[in-house]
Write a protein that holds these residues in place. Structure first.
Motif, PDB file in Angstrom:
ATOM      1  N   ALA A   1       0.845  -1.126  -0.177  1.00  0.00           N
ATOM      2  CA  ALA A   1      -0.192   0.008  -0.124  1.00  0.00           C
ATOM      3  C   ALA A   1       0.985   1.090   0.052  1.00  0.00           C
ATOM      4  CB  ALA A   1      -0.960   0.100   1.198  1.00  0.00           C
TER       5      ALA A   1
ATOM      6  N   LYS B   1      -2.898   1.632   8.444  1.00  0.00           N
ATOM      7  CA  LYS B   1      -2.465   0.135   8.284  1.00  0.00           C
ATOM      8  C   LYS B   1      -3.405  -0.862   8.903  1.00  0.00           C
ATOM      9  CE  LYS B   1       1.456  -2.827   8.860  1.00  0.00           C
ATOM     10  NZ  LYS B   1       3.049  -2.855   9.213  1.00  0.00           N
TER      11      LYS B   1
ATOM     12  N   LEU C   1      -6.656  -0.811   6.533  1.00  0.00           N
ATOM     13  CA  LEU C   1      -6.270  -1.798   5.145  1.00  0.00           C
ATOM     14  C   LEU C   1      -6.041  -3.219   5.448  1.00  0.00           C
ATOM     15  CD1 LEU C   1      -3.560   0.804   3.614  1.00  0.00           C
ATOM     16  CD2 LEU C   1      -5.859   0.420   3.085  1.00  0.00           C
TER      17      LEU C   1
ATOM     18  N   VAL D   1      -0.354  -6.342   5.162  1.00  0.00           N
ATOM     19  CA  VAL D   1      -0.103  -5.036   4.592  1.00  0.00           C
ATOM     20  C   VAL D   1       1.369  -4.471   4.658  1.00  0.00           C
ATOM     21  CG1 VAL D   1      -0.781  -2.677   4.567  1.00  0.00           C
ATOM     22  CG2 VAL D   1      -2.720  -4.212   4.740  1.00  0.00           C
TER      23      VAL D   1
ATOM     24  N   PHE E   1      -3.757   0.835  -3.436  1.00  0.00           N
ATOM     25  CA  PHE E   1      -4.100  -0.301  -2.532  1.00  0.00           C
ATOM     26  C   PHE E   1      -4.707  -1.212  -3.337  1.00  0.00           C
ATOM     27  CE2 PHE E   1      -6.188  -2.875   0.459  1.00  0.00           C
ATOM     28  CZ  PHE E   1      -5.141  -3.326   1.118  1.00  0.00           C
TER      29      PHE E   1
END
Length: 250
Positions: free
Chosen positions: A173, A190, A193, A203, A221
């Motif tokens: 990402a 984070k 995601l 991630v 992403f």
């Protein structure tokens, strides 16, 4: 001594070889000659590779990559995976690219098509030895130099990183802001995601600084782009103001 410093220390060889290229080229036996130690090294490497293929199952490559960079990256990944040294090889080539970005001389050297392949092979072998690279990395650099593919090294390394990330179940990402994200905000982003991709993958956040977005944040992403920058909002507002007004809606 740091890895990048050791690599840069090997760059002095490039100056030497560039200044003595004609004489150097004459002293080497033809690349295909059995009396050339570099050729012999390649030949032994090829024979060793054949033995691996006959004794071990093929390594499952996590992604199918195309083009010359993809081909070289896939071959390097397979060799590193079979030798159980993926982390070491990845560290080697990332350090090489990072150090080369800081040396215009080295960058010019590897991209210059007029420099004989034998000269490049000699240089990268010396630099790899000075930096303490693995044998897999040294062999790869020699083959890339011999085949005049060193100019593609950054693209090859990018493809190789895609393979290692996929192999480890990592999802990249890229977060672009005008200033570095505070630690807490980075952690929360984070975690958000991570919730999106679920369990089984991790991630890997990469931050980029770009003053041109003016503010806000842009997140790339899973092949999607979430653009919440002030620059984009300003463009959207400008477009809205420039579009003709439809009075029928009033």
């Amino acid at each position: 001594m740091a890895m990048a410093s050791r690599i840069r220390a090997g760059f002095s060889l490039i100056r030497k070889t560039l200044n003595t290229t004609p004489q150097f080229a004459e002293t080497l036996s033809p690349v295909g000659s059995s009396c050339n130690p570099i050729y012999s090294h390649f030949q032994q490497s090829r024979n060793y590779t054949k033995e691996i293929h006959t004794k071990e199952p093929e390594v499952k490559v996590p992604l199918v990559l195309f083009g010359v960079p993809g081909k070289y990256a896939t071959a390097l990944f397979s060799a590193a995976a079979k030798s159980n040294c993926l982390d070491k090889v990845e560290s080697d080539i990332l350090n090489l690219v990072e150090a080369s970005k800081k040396s215009p001389l080295f960058s010019q050297f590897i991209k210059d098509p007029s420099v004989p392949a034998e000269t490049k092979v000699k240089a990268v072998q010396e630099i790899a030895s000075e930096a303490g690279f693995s044998e897999i990395t040294k062999n790869f650099l020699a083959v890339a130099a011999q085949n005049r593919r060193l100019g593609l090294i950054e693209k090859i390394v990018k493809c190789f990183t895609e393979l290692t990330m996929a192999y480890r179940g990592e999802v990249k990402a890229v977060v672009t802001t005008v200033i570095p994200l505070p630690e807490q905000e980075e952690k929360e982003l984070k975690e958000t995601l991570q919730d999106v991709i679920g369990h089984g993958k991790t991630v890997k956040l990469e931050q980029k600084i770009d003053q041109s977005i003016m503010g806000g944040i842009v997140v790339e992403f899973a092949q999607k782009v979430f653009d919440m920058s002030i620059r984009t909002r300003a463009k959207q507002m400008e477009k809205f103001l420039r579009d003709p007004v439809n009075f029928e809606n009033f």
